[in-house]
Scaffold this motif. Structure first.
Motif, PDB file in Angstrom:
ATOM      1  N   SER A  86       0.807  -1.225   0.000  1.00  0.00           N
ATOM      2  CA  SER A  86       0.000   0.000   0.000  1.00  0.00           C
ATOM      3  C   SER A  86       0.841   1.276   0.000  1.00  0.00           C
ATOM      4  CB  SER A  86      -0.912  -0.004   1.230  1.00  0.00           C
ATOM      5  OG  SER A  86      -1.428   1.274   1.464  1.00  0.00           O
ATOM      6  N   SER A  87       0.652   2.097  -1.019  1.00  0.00           N
ATOM      7  CA  SER A  87       1.359   3.389  -1.028  1.00  0.00           C
ATOM      8  C   SER A  87       0.745   4.341   0.000  1.00  0.00           C
ATOM      9  CB  SER A  87       1.333   4.018  -2.424  1.00  0.00           C
ATOM     10  OG  SER A  87       0.021   4.300  -2.826  1.00  0.00           O
ATOM     11  N   LEU A  88      -0.542   4.174   0.281  1.00  0.00           N
ATOM     12  CA  LEU A  88      -1.161   5.024   1.307  1.00  0.00           C
ATOM     13  C   LEU A  88      -0.465   4.810   2.651  1.00  0.00           C
ATOM     14  CD1 LEU A  88      -3.526   7.033   1.758  1.00  0.00           C
ATOM     15  CD2 LEU A  88      -4.853   5.079   2.574  1.00  0.00           C
ATOM     16  N   ASN A 175      -7.176  12.379  -8.735  1.00  0.00           N
ATOM     17  CA  ASN A 175      -8.396  11.886  -8.086  1.00  0.00           C
ATOM     18  C   ASN A 175      -9.058  13.076  -7.402  1.00  0.00           C
ATOM     19  OD1 ASN A 175     -10.230  10.809  -6.296  1.00  0.00           O
ATOM     20  ND2 ASN A 175      -8.881   9.246  -5.464  1.00  0.00           N
ATOM     21  N   ASP A 204       1.834  11.919  -5.132  1.00  0.00           N
ATOM     22  CA  ASP A 204       1.192  10.605  -5.191  1.00  0.00           C
ATOM     23  C   ASP A 204       0.857  10.277  -6.648  1.00  0.00           C
ATOM     24  OD1 ASP A 204      -0.292   8.355  -4.961  1.00  0.00           O
ATOM     25  OD2 ASP A 204      -1.882   9.228  -3.716  1.00  0.00           O
ATOM     26  N   TYR A 207      -1.564   7.106 -10.573  1.00  0.00           N
ATOM     27  CA  TYR A 207      -2.126   6.732 -11.886  1.00  0.00           C
ATOM     28  C   TYR A 207      -1.145   6.987 -13.026  1.00  0.00           C
ATOM     29  CZ  TYR A 207      -6.223   6.429  -8.991  1.00  0.00           C
ATOM     30  OH  TYR A 207      -7.088   6.064  -7.994  1.00  0.00           O
ATOM     31  N   SER A 240       2.106   2.743  -6.773  1.00  0.00           N
ATOM     32  CA  SER A 240       1.914   1.333  -6.418  1.00  0.00           C
ATOM     33  C   SER A 240       1.325   0.582  -7.599  1.00  0.00           C
ATOM     34  CB  SER A 240       0.983   1.196  -5.211  1.00  0.00           C
ATOM     35  OG  SER A 240      -0.364   1.354  -5.596  1.00  0.00           O
ATOM     36  N   SER A 242      -1.320  -1.217  -7.159  1.00  0.00           N
ATOM     37  CA  SER A 242      -2.673  -1.595  -6.712  1.00  0.00           C
ATOM     38  C   SER A 242      -3.657  -1.681  -7.867  1.00  0.00           C
ATOM     39  CB  SER A 242      -3.191  -0.583  -5.692  1.00  0.00           C
ATOM     40  OG  SER A 242      -2.472  -0.707  -4.502  1.00  0.00           O
ATOM     41  N   LYS A 243      -3.533  -0.768  -8.835  1.00  0.00           N
ATOM     42  CA  LYS A 243      -4.457  -0.782  -9.974  1.00  0.00           C
ATOM     43  C   LYS A 243      -3.724  -1.220 -11.238  1.00  0.00           C
ATOM     44  CE  LYS A 243      -7.349   2.173  -7.442  1.00  0.00           C
ATOM     45  NZ  LYS A 243      -7.541   3.511  -6.934  1.00  0.00           N
TER      46      LYS A 243
HETATM   47  N1  PLP Z   1      -3.548   7.424  -4.085  1.00  0.00           N
HETATM   48  C1  PLP Z   1      -4.613   7.730  -4.815  1.00  0.00           C
HETATM   49  C2  PLP Z   1      -4.685   9.045  -5.506  1.00  0.00           C
HETATM   50  C3  PLP Z   1      -5.668   6.824  -4.930  1.00  0.00           C
HETATM   51  O1  PLP Z   1      -6.742   7.157  -5.661  1.00  0.00           O
HETATM   52  C4  PLP Z   1      -5.590   5.592  -4.254  1.00  0.00           C
HETATM   53  C5  PLP Z   1      -6.697   4.622  -4.314  1.00  0.00           C
HETATM   54  O2  PLP Z   1      -7.774   4.916  -4.756  1.00  0.00           O
HETATM   55  C6  PLP Z   1      -4.448   5.317  -3.502  1.00  0.00           C
HETATM   56  C7  PLP Z   1      -3.435   6.253  -3.430  1.00  0.00           C
HETATM   57  C8  PLP Z   1      -4.286   4.040  -2.744  1.00  0.00           C
HETATM   58  O3  PLP Z   1      -3.075   3.474  -3.087  1.00  0.00           O
HETATM   59  P1  PLP Z   1      -2.556   2.107  -2.468  1.00  0.00           P
HETATM   60  O4  PLP Z   1      -3.501   1.039  -2.878  1.00  0.00           O
HETATM   61  O5  PLP Z   1      -1.203   1.949  -3.087  1.00  0.00           O
HETATM   62  O6  PLP Z   1      -2.491   2.280  -0.981  1.00  0.00           O
END
Ligand code: PLP
Length: 410
Positions: A86-88, A175, A204, A207, A240, A242-243
């Protein structure tokens, strides 16, 4: 034109259960990476450098995966860390570290700095705001433009106030409004004078490779520009898979100056003896190289671009000529931002909820959950199947029409 109230009554009677809330990949997207689950296999557990991925160690992560992602995140390999999923989590921990241990260039740790505040370009990502709210970091809204944050306002705020220690940025396919930061905005962020010597950009780049069209815009290189401007330690870059692969089992990255990375590693070594390198190896074997990553993202695009096209079509058919209603047509990322006349967003969300369509709460795109105009609705069309996106958006159109009709008769 049909009667909005009657349309809404019919929508409610249909008893839908649809959800356009979170930007998650669909099962079909996750299936694209399913072969990864068979990797690395018992034969391939040694990394390219011969180290055993099953063992402790290597807090900075596997070099081959860092090398694969370095160009996409615009970070030199030596300054890019590969971590867990998780980058968050990396963003959260970086701010916790800054509160507890002085950042390079910081006179004191932030916990001893009095007020600490971050700029929050709005609309923005609710979880960024939630991290700050949780850690006692104040949020100061600045407006977004099509090119990134309003830089006149950003420069004005950071110039005199040393308590403003940072800014959140989602520089590509932001986002929720899909904005891509212009070169000029990146340059100004990297170079602007700040009253805080320990000012940080939380870059961040979630995307970076998530294109919805043939266009593949590249950002100006924030780390290089900051270094050139004499502010090498200003950006922390995040990303990350993640997507890209699995939202719950990907690999996250952190990149920054050598000094920031050394600071981060020293602190992180206190909380872990190393990340999940088997998963990192699995990713390196599956994605292979830059071309492999691009081809994989093209497969994602085939699955999700039609969903964004449906959103665009239904909104255009209904509201092309409606004053006060507008929306973004993102060229990448996971969201569409729908703007309705002031005061109507929460009503639309409530109407949709009563009709079985869950939308992100109005206000979630703003610090403290409060959109002062109550005008913005974030739509996330990737998760549901195409037919459900169509059904949900037809419902959203009905709800907006009813809210507009009610406002018109007030
Ligand atoms: N940063 C942004 C801008 C996102 O939209 C999201 C998920 O929607 C995340 C980070 C989450 O990232 P990670 O799954 O790497 O924690």
């Amino acid at each position: 034109m049909s009667d909005p109230q009657q349309d809404y009554d019919e929508l409610k009677a249909a008893g839908l259960t649809l959800d356009l809330t979170r930007g998650k990949p669909s099962s079909a997207q996750l299936d694209l990476a399913a072969p990864m689950l068979d990797l690395p296999g018992s034969e391939l557990v040694r990394a390219a450098d011969g180290s055993d991925t099953r063992n402790y160690g290597n807090v900075a992560g596997l070099p081959e995966l860092r090398a694969l992602f370095a160009p996409f995140l615009q970070v030199p390999v030596a300054q890019l860390i590969a971590s867990n999923n998780s980058s968050l989590e990396l963003m959260h921990d970086t701010l916790v570290h800054a509160l507890l241990s002085p950042l390079p260039g910081a006179p004191v740790r932030w916990a001893d700095a009095g007020r600490v505040a971050f700029l929050a370009p709005v609309p923005g990502y609710d979880r960024h705001f939630a991290v700050c709210e949780r850690l006692g970091i104040d949020l100061v809204s600045v407006p977004m433009t099509a090119d990134g944050p309003d830089m006149d306002e950003v420069e004005r705020l950071v110039a005199d106030d040393p308590s403003i220690k940072g800014i959140w940025c989602v520089p590509k396919y932001s986002n929720p409004d899909g904005a891509v930061y212009s070169d000029e905005v990146v340059r100004r962020l990297a170079a602007m004078p700040t009253a805080a010597p320990d000012f940080r950009i939380m870059w961040d780049n979630a995307y970076s490779v998530h294109h919805l069209t043939e266009e593949e815009p590249e950002l100006a290189d924030v780390l290089a520009l900051a270094a050139e401007a004499g502010n090498p330690d200003r950006p922390f870059v995040f990303g990350s898979t993640s997507k890209i692969t699995f939202a719950g089992a990907g690999v996250a990255f952190l990149g920054a100056s050598e000094a920031n990375v050394a600071w981060w590693l020293t602190l992180t070594e206190k909380r872990t003896i190393g990340p999940d390198k088997i998963n990192q190896r699995r990713h390196a074997l599956f994605l292979r190289d830059g071309d492999g990553l691009r081809a994989h993202m093209a497969a994602h695009r085939e699955l999700i671009a039609p969903k964004f096209a449906v959103v665009e079509k239904l909104l255009t058919d209904a509201f092309a000529d409606t004053p006060g209603v507008s929306w973004t047509t993102p060229k990448g990322g996971y969201f569409v931002a729908l703007t309705v006349p002031d005061g109507l967003a929460s009503q639309v969300v409530a109407l949709a909820k009563d009709a079985g369509i869950v939308l992100t709460p109005a206000g979630a795109t703003h610090p403290y959950g409060k959109d002062p105009h109550d005008a913005l609705i974030r739509l996330a069309p990737t998760l549901p199947p195409l037919a459900d996106v169509e059904g949900a958006m037809a419902g959203v159109v009905t709800c907006v029409r009813l809210a507009l009709a009610r406002a018109g008769t007030r």
